[in-house]
Design an enzyme around this catalytic site. Structure first.
Site, PDB file in Angstrom:
ATOM      1  N   SER A 107       0.824  -1.206   0.000  1.00  0.00           N
ATOM      2  CA  SER A 107       0.000   0.000   0.000  1.00  0.00           C
ATOM      3  C   SER A 107       0.861   1.260   0.000  1.00  0.00           C
ATOM      4  O   SER A 107       1.635   1.472  -0.921  1.00  0.00           O
ATOM      5  CB  SER A 107      -0.972  -0.048   1.185  1.00  0.00           C
ATOM      6  OG  SER A 107      -2.007   0.879   1.037  1.00  0.00           O
ATOM      7  N   ASP A 251      -2.114   6.137  -4.090  1.00  0.00           N
ATOM      8  CA  ASP A 251      -0.989   5.404  -3.519  1.00  0.00           C
ATOM      9  C   ASP A 251      -0.662   4.218  -4.432  1.00  0.00           C
ATOM     10  O   ASP A 251      -1.332   4.008  -5.448  1.00  0.00           O
ATOM     11  CB  ASP A 251      -1.303   4.994  -2.081  1.00  0.00           C
ATOM     12  CG  ASP A 251      -2.438   3.986  -1.980  1.00  0.00           C
ATOM     13  OD1 ASP A 251      -3.250   3.905  -2.921  1.00  0.00           O
ATOM     14  OD2 ASP A 251      -2.525   3.284  -0.955  1.00  0.00           O
ATOM     15  N   ASP A 255      -5.883   2.383  -3.620  1.00  0.00           N
ATOM     16  CA  ASP A 255      -7.079   2.378  -2.765  1.00  0.00           C
ATOM     17  C   ASP A 255      -7.170   3.642  -1.904  1.00  0.00           C
ATOM     18  O   ASP A 255      -8.091   3.781  -1.101  1.00  0.00           O
ATOM     19  CB  ASP A 255      -7.154   1.112  -1.899  1.00  0.00           C
ATOM     20  CG  ASP A 255      -6.006   0.963  -0.914  1.00  0.00           C
ATOM     21  OD1 ASP A 255      -5.123   1.841  -0.862  1.00  0.00           O
ATOM     22  OD2 ASP A 255      -5.990  -0.040  -0.173  1.00  0.00           O
TER      23      ASP A 255
END
Length: 463
Positions: A107, A251, A255
């Protein structure tokens, strides 16, 4: 402390020693534990399918191949989306009628990190209890691999870029014609990951002129990939230079969605969800919303303006989703720019967020900055304290809760203290070895001052 096992998956730094970092051996062990967990959940199925996909980080191909081949070795069929996004894999799992999914992404973490984010058959994140079962399987190594005639199959599927985009375009509240007529011009910062593929492709379908910044998916992040103001100076300058309507920042796994106004100022990732919720609630004539305890009060204000009810959940996407289902929420998410829109699926999705925001702006016929200024003005300060093995986080949180017991204190996730005009939320991160310290107030100075005050108090406890 660079291998973190939590509700957000198995996350660690590449290299180093087994069980301290995300080494190849750890990747295989946790993939095997997940595969065994999925097989245990489906004892009567001859063949089980798991969808995988990855962001563009440097270690992605290595980790992905280790995970895929481990699952194949367990007798599980693997559908590999290759370079993809977290929401795309979430969308693909039910469409493929798969029993689960794994996204290989850390992430917003820097390039040395990677992770296995684990999904159920609905394409939603596993809950805490399910995560504990997988960790127990990994510790016991209680998995049986398939014999040679029973190995799983491996299939590549590159159709989900278009399938995901089409699913977004088909959403009832995404006004494709209004967006096309608006002739928007935007700058996109894809942080050299898969957002640089997916967001421009979506914008092309919507007739939005797209200026690409850092959209080469090579995993060489040109700045810290967490979409915070201090990391986004390049796109701020380019939005102004190109006379764009606004800027889009995602990112590495797409998300989290942050926006930049036409004057280069931050729309604020906290306000991405506020704006999308304002649009959805306005079109639906009301409805309920959910965000986590670390998110802005502005969502509550906008929800109540439309006659709906706002509810706060513990931090973590799965916790938000559970609370959204309990309260029949029409839109929710997290204040880090994560939009969860149940009409699409129960996962944070920047493609959905972009399409809803474009629809909102097209209908309002005002500038991005004017829209931002129309919302209640709160200011946040997001800080962190690096953890060492000697720091007792639980003791810190208990001490703070006791000290401020006369205030409005919530302990469902760390400690949140609500004062009359401001709040602070202290919690141990699920994704990094840190204590997160979030504050919100009516001015930036007040938010910063509140954070500094508590950082000083925490350091006194540690000392």
């Amino acid at each position: 402390m660079t291998l973190i096992k939590s509700i957000s998956g198995i996350r660690g730094t590449i290299g180093g020693r087994t069980d301290d970092n995300l080494t190849p051996i750890d990747a295989v062990k946790f993939a095997a534990a997940y595969g065994a967990f999925i097989k245990n959940r489906n004892p009567n199925k001859d063949k089980i399918t798991v969808v995988i996909g990855r962001d563009a980080r440097i270690s992605g191909k290595m980790i992905s191949s280790l995970v895929a081949n481990t699952l194949v070795g367990l007798g599980i069929n693997v559908v590999d989306l290759g370079l993809s996004t977290t929401p795309t894999v979430e969308v693909a799992v039910p469409l493929e009628k798969a029993e689960g999914g794994i996204i290989l992404t850390a992430s917003h973490n820097p390039k040395q990190w990677n992770a296995l984010k684990l999904l159920n058959e609905k394409g939603e994140f596993l809950n805490g209890e399910e995560g504990e079962q997988i960790l127990a399987l990994a510790v016991s190594e209680d998995f049986t691999f398939a014999e040679v005639d029973d190995l799983g199959t491996y299939t590549k599927n590159n159709t989900y870029l278009q399938k995901h985009i089409q699913e977004v375009l088909n959403l009832e509240l995404v006004d494709v014609e209004a967006i096309k007529k608006a002739n928007f011009k935007v700058v996109v910062d894809g942080v050299n990951s898969t957002g640089g593929i997916f967001i421009p492709a979506l914008l092309k379908e919507l007739n939005v002129a797209c200026i690409e910044l850092y959209c080469t998916p090579n995993g060489q992040f040109p700045h810290n990939p967490e979409p915070l103001k201090e990391h986004l100076t390049d796109i701020s300058e380019l939005v102004v230079k190109e006379n764009a309507d606004f800027g889009i920042v995602v990112d590495p796994d797409v998300d989290r969605l942050a926006l930049v106004c036409e004057d280069g100022s931050m729309f604020g990732e906290e306000y991405t969800l506020v704006a999308c919720a304002d649009y959805v609630l306005g079109r639906l004539k009301g409805g309920n919303t959910v965000s986590n305890l670390s998110s802005s009060r502005a969502l509550r204000d906008v929800t109540e303006k439309h006659g709906g009810t706002y509810t706060a959940s513990a931090v973590g996407e799965v916790n938000v989703v559970i609370k959204m289902k309990e309260t029949n929420t029409v839109i929710g998410g997290e204040g880090n720019g994560g939009i969860i829109y149940p009409a699409s699926h129960y996962g944070r999705d920047s493609l959905v967020g972009v399409a809803l925001f474009l629809s909102h702006l097209a209908h309002q016929k005002i500038s991005c900055k004017t829209l931002r200024d129309s919302y209640p003005s709160y200011f946040m300060s997001k800080n962190k304290i690096q953890l060492t093995p000697e720091i007792n986080v639980d003791k810190i949180l208990e001490t703070m809760a006791a000290k401020y017991a006369n205030e409005d204190v919530n302990t469902i996730d760390g400690v949140k203290i609500d004062f009359a005009n401001e709040w602070i939320h202290l919690r141990k991160s699920n994704t990094e070895p840190i204590i997160r310290i979030y504050t919100e107030a009516k001015s930036q100075d007040a938010a910063d001052a509140l954070a500094e005050r508590f950082i000083t108090e925490i350091k006194e406890i540690i000392a």
